[in-house]
Design a protein around this motif. Sequence first.
Motif, PDB file in Angstrom:
ATOM      1  N   ARG A  81     115.887 -77.678  -9.629  1.00 28.64           N
ATOM      2  CA  ARG A  81     115.448 -76.859 -11.058  1.00 28.64           C
ATOM      3  C   ARG A  81     116.487 -76.123 -11.022  1.00 28.64           C
ATOM      4  NH1 ARG A  81     109.876 -73.679 -11.682  1.00 28.64           N
ATOM      5  NH2 ARG A  81     110.533 -72.122  -9.964  1.00 28.64           N
ATOM      6  N   LYS A  82     117.324 -75.980 -12.520  1.00 30.68           N
ATOM      7  CA  LYS A  82     118.433 -75.408 -12.864  1.00 30.68           C
ATOM      8  C   LYS A  82     117.859 -74.258 -13.392  1.00 30.68           C
ATOM      9  CE  LYS A  82     121.150 -79.264 -13.246  1.00 30.68           C
ATOM     10  NZ  LYS A  82     121.353 -80.603 -13.210  1.00 30.68           N
ATOM     11  N   ALA A  83     118.707 -73.261 -13.646  1.00 27.15           N
ATOM     12  CA  ALA A  83     118.598 -71.852 -14.142  1.00 27.15           C
ATOM     13  C   ALA A  83     118.092 -72.073 -15.685  1.00 27.15           C
ATOM     14  CB  ALA A  83     119.690 -70.959 -14.316  1.00 27.15           C
ATOM     15  N   ALA A  84     117.112 -71.218 -15.942  1.00 30.16           N
ATOM     16  CA  ALA A  84     116.450 -71.370 -17.335  1.00 30.16           C
ATOM     17  C   ALA A  84     117.358 -70.995 -18.517  1.00 30.16           C
ATOM     18  CB  ALA A  84     114.981 -70.594 -17.435  1.00 30.16           C
ATOM     19  N   GLN A  85     118.127 -70.013 -18.216  1.00 33.18           N
ATOM     20  CA  GLN A  85     119.111 -69.640 -19.232  1.00 33.18           C
ATOM     21  C   GLN A  85     120.478 -69.608 -18.616  1.00 33.18           C
ATOM     22  OE1 GLN A  85     117.585 -65.846 -20.147  1.00 33.18           O
ATOM     23  NE2 GLN A  85     115.899 -66.525 -21.554  1.00 33.18           N
ATOM     24  N   PRO A  86     121.413 -70.393 -18.894  1.00 31.78           N
ATOM     25  CA  PRO A  86     122.844 -70.460 -18.617  1.00 31.78           C
ATOM     26  C   PRO A  86     123.424 -69.016 -19.115  1.00 31.78           C
ATOM     27  CG  PRO A  86     122.550 -72.267 -20.497  1.00 31.78           C
ATOM     28  CD  PRO A  86     121.125 -71.441 -19.992  1.00 31.78           C
ATOM     29  N   LYS A  87     124.317 -68.613 -18.155  1.00 34.28           N
ATOM     30  CA  LYS A  87     124.948 -67.284 -18.731  1.00 34.28           C
ATOM     31  C   LYS A  87     126.013 -67.700 -19.873  1.00 34.28           C
ATOM     32  CE  LYS A  87     124.816 -64.442 -14.804  1.00 34.28           C
ATOM     33  NZ  LYS A  87     125.461 -63.476 -13.995  1.00 34.28           N
ATOM     34  N   ALA A  88     126.182 -66.885 -20.816  1.00 35.07           N
ATOM     35  CA  ALA A  88     127.083 -67.425 -21.800  1.00 35.07           C
ATOM     36  C   ALA A  88     128.504 -66.624 -21.332  1.00 35.07           C
ATOM     37  CB  ALA A  88     126.426 -66.445 -23.085  1.00 35.07           C
ATOM     38  N   ALA A  89     129.447 -66.993 -21.970  1.00 30.84           N
ATOM     39  CA  ALA A  89     130.861 -66.680 -21.770  1.00 30.84           C
ATOM     40  C   ALA A  89     130.822 -65.105 -22.032  1.00 30.84           C
ATOM     41  CB  ALA A  89     131.962 -67.242 -22.619  1.00 30.84           C
ATOM     42  N   GLY A  90     131.422 -64.269 -21.361  1.00 32.73           N
ATOM     43  CA  GLY A  90     131.362 -62.840 -21.403  1.00 32.73           C
ATOM     44  C   GLY A  90     130.240 -61.936 -21.514  1.00 32.73           C
ATOM     45  N   ASP A  91     129.257 -62.770 -20.854  1.00 30.14           N
ATOM     46  CA  ASP A  91     127.809 -62.099 -20.408  1.00 30.14           C
ATOM     47  C   ASP A  91     127.972 -61.216 -18.987  1.00 30.14           C
ATOM     48  OD1 ASP A  91     125.291 -61.167 -20.351  1.00 30.14           O
ATOM     49  OD2 ASP A  91     124.475 -63.195 -19.931  1.00 30.14           O
ATOM     50  N   ASP A  92     128.058 -60.074 -19.338  1.00 28.52           N
ATOM     51  CA  ASP A  92     128.335 -58.963 -18.172  1.00 28.52           C
ATOM     52  C   ASP A  92     126.825 -58.805 -17.524  1.00 28.52           C
ATOM     53  OD1 ASP A  92     127.322 -57.490 -20.290  1.00 28.52           O
ATOM     54  OD2 ASP A  92     128.774 -55.885 -19.873  1.00 28.52           O
TER      55      ASP A  92
END
Length: 147
Positions: A81-92
Amino acid sequence: MSDLYFGTDLFGELDRLQRQVTSLFGGFPSSIRSGRFGAFPQVNIGSTDDSIEIVAFAPGVNPKELDVSIDKGLLSISGERKAAQPKAAGDDTRTYAQERFVGAFRRVIELPQHADPDKVTAKYTNGCLTVSIGKRESSKPRAIAIQ
């Protein structure tokens, strides 16, 4: 005044004790009648006159990434099961609590002897994997004529 004093949070200590007891007894193989606390996916197991019905609750899992197999009386359900929300570029954003399980998993369930590994169907609908395993003809209830 009471002589009993806990230097830490009592509920935190009880939670720690529960995790230790769970890890102590969690190494035993799961069977059709028992399950490990915190195992993923959680399952419901039942039977009809003709089959054994297993429902594995696996929301957020791509059904194409699930692997279901039977070998030597053991049903194995594995996948990721993969993460529900992938991290966006520059997401801190930093995660400090995560309750949803993410990652690879494998669940093994011991089947009863009357399960027929040649009669298996699996279907994934709305986050639930339903596995139906037929029973051997010799184990099905039958009426016996009295002479």
